[in-house]
Design an enzyme around this catalytic site. Structure first.
Site, PDB file in Angstrom:
ATOM      1  N   LYS A  87      38.818  36.686  53.571  1.00 34.54           N
ATOM      2  CA  LYS A  87      39.437  36.292  52.005  1.00 34.54           C
ATOM      3  C   LYS A  87      39.161  37.535  51.309  1.00 34.54           C
ATOM      4  CE  LYS A  87      39.685  31.224  52.166  1.00 34.54           C
ATOM      5  NZ  LYS A  87      39.291  29.970  51.837  1.00 34.54           N
ATOM      6  N   GLN A  96      34.773  27.289  48.362  1.00 37.45           N
ATOM      7  CA  GLN A  96      34.874  27.096  49.852  1.00 37.45           C
ATOM      8  C   GLN A  96      34.666  25.791  50.288  1.00 37.45           C
ATOM      9  OE1 GLN A  96      36.840  29.293  51.716  1.00 37.45           O
ATOM     10  NE2 GLN A  96      36.518  28.078  53.488  1.00 37.45           N
ATOM     11  N   ASP A 155      43.651  27.662  45.150  1.00 35.30           N
ATOM     12  CA  ASP A 155      43.803  26.892  46.415  1.00 35.30           C
ATOM     13  C   ASP A 155      44.598  25.569  46.192  1.00 35.30           C
ATOM     14  OD1 ASP A 155      42.357  27.633  48.675  1.00 35.30           O
ATOM     15  OD2 ASP A 155      40.420  26.944  47.870  1.00 35.30           O
TER      16      ASP A 155
END
Ligand code: GUN
Length: 307
Positions: free
Chosen positions: A56, A100, A123
Site C-alpha cells: 500500500k 490493517q 477502506d
C-alpha cells in the site's frame, strides 16, 4: 481447437488506474498546492499484514500520495488505537485512515472501525459507509470489491441481467461485492460455508467470484462453459505441501522462495472452460491497491473542494 480464456490482468488495469490517480494528484498540486495523505495503522507482526501495508505504501509513493504508517505493539489496547485515530481524524494533512486487519483478540475491532471519521474511511468499513452502500448513496466502498467491479467494467463485461455467484460472505469482500453486483442489476447468489450445494450455485453463474480462502475450492465441473471467473483467494503454498503439478507450474517460485501463491480456483483446469479469468497473483490483488489509492484521492478531493 483448444479454447483459451482471456486473462483479465489486474496488473495491467491497475497500472492504468494508478496513472489516472497520479495525473489527478498532479492537478491537485497545481491547482490547490496540496497532496493527498494516507495514514495506515499496523498492529503487531502478522507477516501477511506487513506485506500488504508495504505494498500500500509503495502504491502511495508511485502516485504521489503522502503516506504515514503507525506501528503499534501486539499488546496494544483498544483505547490506545482510539487515541491514535482521534489524532489522525483531526489532522488536515491526513485525508484517509486505515487500520490493517486482523487486529489482536483483545482489541474491539468494531469500536476501532467506528472511531474513524467516515469522511476519512478509505477502506469503507465504517457502518455509515456500509449503510450508504446499501442505500446507493455516494460513499467509500471497500477497495477489493470496488477493484473487482472495475476490472469487469474495464474488460467490457456486461453485468445487467447476468447470474452472478459470490462465494464468500465476508464484510471486506463478499457482502460489499454482492451489493455492487446487485447495484449493476446482476442477479446475485451469495454462497458461504453453510451453503448445502455449492456446485449448483457456481454452475449457474455467468460471473463467478470466489473469495473463500480455500485453495482448489472451485474445480472445472463446478463452472459453466464460458463463465467469467474472478479469483480473490490468496493462498500461500509451501514446497512441502505442493502437488507435483504445482511444483512444475511454479518451479521458479519454489526455487526462489520455497513457496508460491495460488487462488481458490483450480486455475489450470478451470481456465479452458472460462471465457475470462483473473489469475493469482496479478489479478484482484493489484486492483485492491489501486482502488485504495483512488479512494484516498477521492477523500482528499472532497476536502480541498476539487471536482
Ligand atoms: N485485511 C485484509 N484485507 C484488508 C483490507 O482491505 N483492508 C484492511 N484494512 N485490512 C485488510
Amino acid at each position: 481447437m483448444i479454447k483459451i480464456a482471456e486473462i483479465i490482468s489486474g496488473t495491467e488495469i491497475s497500472k492504468q488506474i494508478k496513472n489516472e490517480v497520479k495525473a489527478e494528484i498532479e492537478r491537485m498540486e497545481k491547482e490547490k498546492g496540496k497532496r493527498p495523505g494516507l495514514a495506515v495503522i499496523l498492529v503487531g507482526e502478522n507477516p501477511a499484514s506487513k506485506v500488504y501495508v508495504a505494498s500500500k505504501q509503495r502504491g502511495c509513493e508511485q502516485v504521489g500520495i503522502m503516506s504515514e504508517s503507525i506501528k503499534m505493539d501486539d499488546s496494544v489496547s483498544t483505547e490506545d488505537i482510539l487515541k491514535e485515530i482521534e489524532k489522525l481524524n483531526s489532522r488536515d494533512d491526513i485525508h484517509g485512515i486505515l487500520v490493517q486487519l486482523p487486529l489482536p483478540e483483545q482489541v474491539d475491532k468494531n469500536k476501532v472501525l467506528e472511531a474513524i471519521s467516515p469522511d476519512k474511511d478509505v477502506d469503507g468499513f465504517h457502518p455509515i459507509n456500509m449503510g450508504k452502500l446499501v442505500a446507493q448513496k455516494d460513499c467509500f466502498v471497500p477497495a477489493t470489491p470496488l477493484g473487482i467491479i472495475e476490472m469487469l467494467k474495464r474488460t467490457n463485461i456486461a453485468l445487467k441481467g447476468k447470474n452472478a455467484t459470490m462465494v464468500g460472505h465476508s464484510e471486506i469482500v463478499g457482502k460489499p461485492c454482492s451489493l455492487l453486483l446487485l447495484n449493476e442489476w446482476a442477479t446475485v447468489t451469495i454462497c458461504h460455508i453453510e451453503t448445502r450445494d455449492l456446485k449448483m450455485h457456481t454452475k449457474d453463474a455467468d460471473i463467478l467470484i470466489v473469495a473463500a480462502g480455500v485453495p482448489y475450492l472451485i474445480k472445472e465441473d463446478m463452472v459453466k462453459e464460458g463463465a467469467v471467473v474472478i479469483d480473490v483467494g490468496i493462498n500461500r503454498i509451501t514446497k512441502d505441501k505442493a502437488s507435483s503439478e504445482l511444483l512444475e507450474w511454479r518451479k521458479e517460485d519454489f526455487d526462489k522462495k520455497q513457496a508460491t501463491l495460488i487462488g481458490d480456483v483450480d486455475y489450470l483446469r478451470v481456465e479452458p472452460k472460462a471465457s475470462y479469468i483473473s489469475p493469482v497473483p496479478g489479478g484482484v490483488g493489484p486492483m485492491t491497491i489501486a482502488m485504495l489509492l483512488k479512494n484516498t484521492l477521492m477523500a482528499a478531493k472532497k476536502t480541498v473542494g476539487m471536482k
